[in-house]
Design a protein around this motif. Structure first.
Motif, PDB file in Angstrom:
ATOM      1  N   VAL A  12       0.810  -0.880   0.114  1.00  0.00           N
ATOM      2  CA  VAL A  12       0.254   0.103  -0.660  1.00  0.00           C
ATOM      3  C   VAL A  12       0.843   1.275   0.529  1.00  0.00           C
ATOM      4  N   GLU A  13       1.224   0.955   0.731  1.00  0.00           N
ATOM      5  CA  GLU A  13       3.107   2.049   0.796  1.00  0.00           C
ATOM      6  C   GLU A  13       3.290   2.689  -0.922  1.00  0.00           C
ATOM      7  N   GLN A  14       3.920   1.731  -2.308  1.00  0.00           N
ATOM      8  CA  GLN A  14       4.044   1.207  -2.690  1.00  0.00           C
ATOM      9  C   GLN A  14       3.026   2.277  -4.153  1.00  0.00           C
ATOM     10  N   TYR A  15       1.787   2.132  -3.492  1.00  0.00           N
ATOM     11  CA  TYR A  15       1.333   2.044  -4.382  1.00  0.00           C
ATOM     12  C   TYR A  15       0.446   4.358  -3.829  1.00  0.00           C
ATOM     13  N   ILE A  16       0.756   4.590  -3.058  1.00  0.00           N
ATOM     14  CA  ILE A  16       0.668   5.439  -2.129  1.00  0.00           C
ATOM     15  C   ILE A  16       1.797   6.712  -3.262  1.00  0.00           C
ATOM     16  N   ALA A  17       2.980   5.493  -3.024  1.00  0.00           N
ATOM     17  CA  ALA A  17       4.204   6.137  -3.647  1.00  0.00           C
ATOM     18  C   ALA A  17       3.593   7.171  -5.213  1.00  0.00           C
ATOM     19  N   VAL A  18       3.389   5.449  -6.533  1.00  0.00           N
ATOM     20  CA  VAL A  18       2.991   5.753  -7.394  1.00  0.00           C
ATOM     21  C   VAL A  18       2.126   7.451  -7.357  1.00  0.00           C
ATOM     22  N   TRP A  19       1.762   7.324  -7.253  1.00  0.00           N
ATOM     23  CA  TRP A  19       0.681   7.994  -7.141  1.00  0.00           C
ATOM     24  C   TRP A  19       1.188   9.707  -5.961  1.00  0.00           C
ATOM     25  N   ASN A  20       2.384   9.751  -5.773  1.00  0.00           N
ATOM     26  CA  ASN A  20       2.909  10.866  -5.327  1.00  0.00           C
ATOM     27  C   ASN A  20       4.253  11.136  -6.486  1.00  0.00           C
ATOM     28  N   GLU A  21       4.455  10.277  -6.643  1.00  0.00           N
ATOM     29  CA  GLU A  21       5.883  10.035  -8.138  1.00  0.00           C
ATOM     30  C   GLU A  21       5.477  11.527  -8.976  1.00  0.00           C
ATOM     31  N   THR A  22       5.759  11.971  -9.398  1.00  0.00           N
ATOM     32  CA  THR A  22       5.916  13.640  -9.989  1.00  0.00           C
ATOM     33  C   THR A  22       7.242  13.246 -11.212  1.00  0.00           C
ATOM     34  N   ASP A  23       7.809  12.131 -11.066  1.00  0.00           N
ATOM     35  CA  ASP A  23       8.963  12.075 -11.944  1.00  0.00           C
ATOM     36  C   ASP A  23       8.524  10.752 -13.134  1.00  0.00           C
ATOM     37  N   ALA A  24       8.377  10.680 -14.280  1.00  0.00           N
ATOM     38  CA  ALA A  24       7.434  10.348 -15.259  1.00  0.00           C
ATOM     39  C   ALA A  24       8.550   9.202 -15.134  1.00  0.00           C
ATOM     40  N   GLY A  25       9.197   9.389 -15.234  1.00  0.00           N
ATOM     41  CA  GLY A  25      10.180   7.673 -15.667  1.00  0.00           C
ATOM     42  C   GLY A  25       9.975   7.200 -14.420  1.00  0.00           C
ATOM     43  N   LYS A  26      10.423   7.538 -12.999  1.00  0.00           N
ATOM     44  CA  LYS A  26      10.087   7.185 -11.578  1.00  0.00           C
ATOM     45  C   LYS A  26       8.642   6.354 -11.644  1.00  0.00           C
ATOM     46  N   ARG A  27       8.089   7.304 -12.130  1.00  0.00           N
ATOM     47  CA  ARG A  27       6.305   7.073 -11.342  1.00  0.00           C
ATOM     48  C   ARG A  27       6.377   5.509 -12.511  1.00  0.00           C
ATOM     49  N   ARG A  28       6.719   5.493 -13.655  1.00  0.00           N
ATOM     50  CA  ARG A  28       6.479   4.354 -14.650  1.00  0.00           C
ATOM     51  C   ARG A  28       7.011   2.880 -13.897  1.00  0.00           C
ATOM     52  N   ALA A  29       8.323   2.970 -13.438  1.00  0.00           N
ATOM     53  CA  ALA A  29       8.831   2.284 -13.037  1.00  0.00           C
ATOM     54  C   ALA A  29       8.477   1.536 -11.533  1.00  0.00           C
ATOM     55  N   LEU A  30       7.465   2.381 -11.023  1.00  0.00           N
ATOM     56  CA  LEU A  30       7.080   2.021  -9.751  1.00  0.00           C
ATOM     57  C   LEU A  30       5.960   1.525 -10.125  1.00  0.00           C
ATOM     58  N   VAL A  31       5.381   1.920 -11.367  1.00  0.00           N
ATOM     59  CA  VAL A  31       3.652   1.434 -12.108  1.00  0.00           C
ATOM     60  C   VAL A  31       4.036  -0.583 -12.199  1.00  0.00           C
ATOM     61  N   ALA A  32       5.749  -0.580 -12.883  1.00  0.00           N
ATOM     62  CA  ALA A  32       6.326  -1.620 -13.410  1.00  0.00           C
ATOM     63  C   ALA A  32       5.707  -2.635 -12.185  1.00  0.00           C
ATOM     64  N   ASP A  33       6.417  -1.884 -10.516  1.00  0.00           N
ATOM     65  CA  ASP A  33       6.702  -3.172  -9.825  1.00  0.00           C
ATOM     66  C   ASP A  33       5.601  -3.220  -9.194  1.00  0.00           C
ATOM     67  N   VAL A  34       4.619  -1.803  -8.629  1.00  0.00           N
ATOM     68  CA  VAL A  34       4.124  -2.797  -7.954  1.00  0.00           C
ATOM     69  C   VAL A  34       2.417  -3.308  -8.371  1.00  0.00           C
ATOM     70  N   PHE A  35       2.246  -3.228 -10.109  1.00  0.00           N
ATOM     71  CA  PHE A  35       0.303  -3.736 -10.572  1.00  0.00           C
ATOM     72  C   PHE A  35       0.995  -4.505 -11.588  1.00  0.00           C
ATOM     73  N   THR A  36       0.540  -5.646 -11.667  1.00  0.00           N
ATOM     74  CA  THR A  36       0.181  -6.907 -12.279  1.00  0.00           C
ATOM     75  C   THR A  36       0.503  -6.141 -14.339  1.00  0.00           C
ATOM     76  N   GLU A  37       0.473  -6.781 -14.848  1.00  0.00           N
ATOM     77  CA  GLU A  37       0.557  -5.993 -16.285  1.00  0.00           C
ATOM     78  C   GLU A  37      -0.954  -5.596 -16.344  1.00  0.00           C
ATOM     79  N   GLU A  38      -1.563  -6.477 -16.427  1.00  0.00           N
ATOM     80  CA  GLU A  38      -3.305  -6.036 -17.195  1.00  0.00           C
ATOM     81  C   GLU A  38      -4.135  -5.580 -15.803  1.00  0.00           C
ATOM     82  N   VAL A  39      -3.570  -5.419 -15.077  1.00  0.00           N
ATOM     83  CA  VAL A  39      -4.254  -4.846 -13.883  1.00  0.00           C
ATOM     84  C   VAL A  39      -5.531  -3.483 -14.110  1.00  0.00           C
ATOM     85  N   GLY A  40      -6.828  -3.733 -13.172  1.00  0.00           N
ATOM     86  CA  GLY A  40      -7.981  -2.810 -13.028  1.00  0.00           C
ATOM     87  C   GLY A  40      -7.606  -1.653 -12.378  1.00  0.00           C
TER      88      GLY A  40
END
Length: 119
Positions: A8-36
């Motif tokens: 959940v803390e990683q999920y919150i970090a995704v929402w707070n990350e303003t650097d697009a590249g870093k946010r995209r890396a977090l998204v790949a770590d936190v969510f499955t490929e087919e996330v809904g």
């Protein structure tokens, strides 16, 4: 068992990350490929959908951050938690409640609810 608080803390970090590249890396770590992801403001799927949805929210609420006001509650492959959107130390401008479905230690689905929104 998944470290729910950490996820959940990683999920919150995704929402707070303003650097697009870093946010995209977090998204790949936190969510499955087919996330809904579904909340009252939209429904998206996949990493691209999540990233674009978060980027749009950041444009709308620039300078504000999301925080976790209490411990998540979890059982089996589900967790629920509240979040606050606002400036640190100030009254939240938005409050929400999310339920996540966890699959192999990553988030497979998000069901979001809004308890308080500005305007």
């Amino acid at each position: 068992m998944t470290d729910v608080r950490g996820l959940v803390e990683q999920y919150i970090a995704v929402w707070n990350e303003t650097d697009a590249g870093k946010r995209r890396a977090l998204v790949a770590d936190v969510f499955t490929e087919e996330v809904g992801f579904t909340d009252p403001l939209g429904a998206v799927t996949g990493h691209d959908g999540i990233d674009q949805h978060v980027a749009g929210a950041q444009q709308q609420f620039g300078g504000l951050t999301i925080s976790l006001p209490a411990e998540p509650d979890a059982h089996h492959d589900l967790a629920r938690f509240h979040w606050h959107l606002g400036a640190p130390g100030a009254e939240p401008v938005a409050i929400g409640f999310d339920v996540i479905e966890i699959e192999d230690g990553r988030i497979a689905k998000v069901h979001g609810f809004l308890d308080k929104m500005p305007g």
